[in-house]
Design an enzyme around this catalytic site. Structure first.
Site, PDB file in Angstrom:
ATOM      1  N   HIS A   8       0.825  -1.211   0.000  1.00  0.00           N
ATOM      2  CA  HIS A   8       0.000   0.000   0.000  1.00  0.00           C
ATOM      3  C   HIS A   8       0.859   1.261   0.000  1.00  0.00           C
ATOM      4  O   HIS A   8       1.997   1.267   0.482  1.00  0.00           O
ATOM      5  CB  HIS A   8      -0.937   0.019   1.210  1.00  0.00           C
ATOM      6  CG  HIS A   8      -0.231   0.046   2.531  1.00  0.00           C
ATOM      7  ND1 HIS A   8       0.332   1.192   3.059  1.00  0.00           N
ATOM      8  CD2 HIS A   8       0.025  -0.935   3.424  1.00  0.00           C
ATOM      9  CE1 HIS A   8       0.884   0.915   4.217  1.00  0.00           C
ATOM     10  NE2 HIS A   8       0.722  -0.374   4.464  1.00  0.00           N
ATOM     11  N   GLU A  86      -1.726  -6.771   7.467  1.00  0.00           N
ATOM     12  CA  GLU A  86      -0.391  -6.529   8.007  1.00  0.00           C
ATOM     13  C   GLU A  86      -0.167  -7.412   9.236  1.00  0.00           C
ATOM     14  O   GLU A  86      -1.118  -7.910   9.849  1.00  0.00           O
ATOM     15  CB  GLU A  86      -0.273  -5.046   8.392  1.00  0.00           C
ATOM     16  CG  GLU A  86       1.033  -4.610   9.047  1.00  0.00           C
ATOM     17  CD  GLU A  86       2.260  -4.886   8.201  1.00  0.00           C
ATOM     18  OE1 GLU A  86       2.575  -6.086   7.985  1.00  0.00           O
ATOM     19  OE2 GLU A  86       2.915  -3.926   7.779  1.00  0.00           O
TER      20      GLU A  86
END
Length: 227
Positions: A8, A86
């Site tokens: 990202h 994550e």
């Protein structure tokens, strides 16, 4: 066969140097620009996708959307999964990395951040920011929702999705984009590249830069490069 990873774009907490993990934060203005630039670069280089995989965290989903939009591929099906989230940083989430290093020492923080098998201090299940209280994960058994992870545990979380969804898609001839996070992508990179537990500590994946893998019929890496 090719596979494209993209971490990202820069998040608001990346910009503030905070541990993020499973906390859901937005992209910064720079992060939005990084995602748009990545999409344009993929289009300029002729990359087309048949399916995209991303996490259930806003910064990765937004990056995926922008990349596909800027490359004129917003129609491409997306599959969102918690397994691409994550790494969960436990009690470190929301803390300033510099201040944490001043409190615990640079080496301890380096180990928490980069070690393959050292866990961070675990977050209490009753903490207001616990994933156990987030409806995104309400369908999961309580013992599956993490309170803190190292890279080893992150890989154990990500790998079933690779084997069940991503790898079969590639092997069926689909052109695959994975828009995820620094550590979930490091875990996948460790698996497909065969990186050792020691060497993975030194692998850094920058925000918003398409990483291309050329793979053989056994999904072994022939070549890797950033666009």
């Amino acid at each position: 066969m090719e596979l494209v990873f993209i971490r990202h774009g820069q998040s608001e907490w990346n910009a503030k140097n905070l541990f993020t993990g499973w906390r859901d934060v937005k992209l910064s203005e720079q992060g939005l620009a990084e995602a748009a630039a990545a999409g344009k670069k993929l289009k300029e280089n002729g990359y087309e996708f048949d399916i995209a995989f991303t996490s259930v965290l806003t910064r990765a989903i937004k990056t995926c959307n922008i990349v596909l939009e800027e490359s004129d591929q917003l129609f491409v099906p997306q599959i969102k999964t918690w397994r691409l989230n994550e790494r969960h940083y436990g009690q470190l989430q929301g803390l300033d990395k510099k201040q944490t290093a001043e409190q615990y020492g640079d080496e301890q923080v380096r180990i928490w951040r980069r070690s393959y098998d050292t866990l961070p201090p675990l977050l209490d299940k009753d903490d207001e920011f616990s994933a156990h209280k987030d409806r995104r994960y309400a369908h999961l058994p309580a013992d599956v929702v993490p309170d803190g992870e190292n890279l080893k545990v992150t890989l154990e979380r990500v790998l079933p999705f690779w084997e069940d969804q991503i790898a079969p898609a590639i092997l069926s001839g689909k052109r695959v984009l994975v828009a995820a996070h620094g550590n979930s992508l490091r875990a996948l990179a460790k698996h497909i590249e065969g990186i050792s537990d020691e060497d993975i500590m030194g692998l850094e994946i920058p925000t918003g830069q398409p990483l291309v893998y050329k793979l053989d019929d056994n999904l072994k890496v022939i070549e890797k490069f950033y666009l």
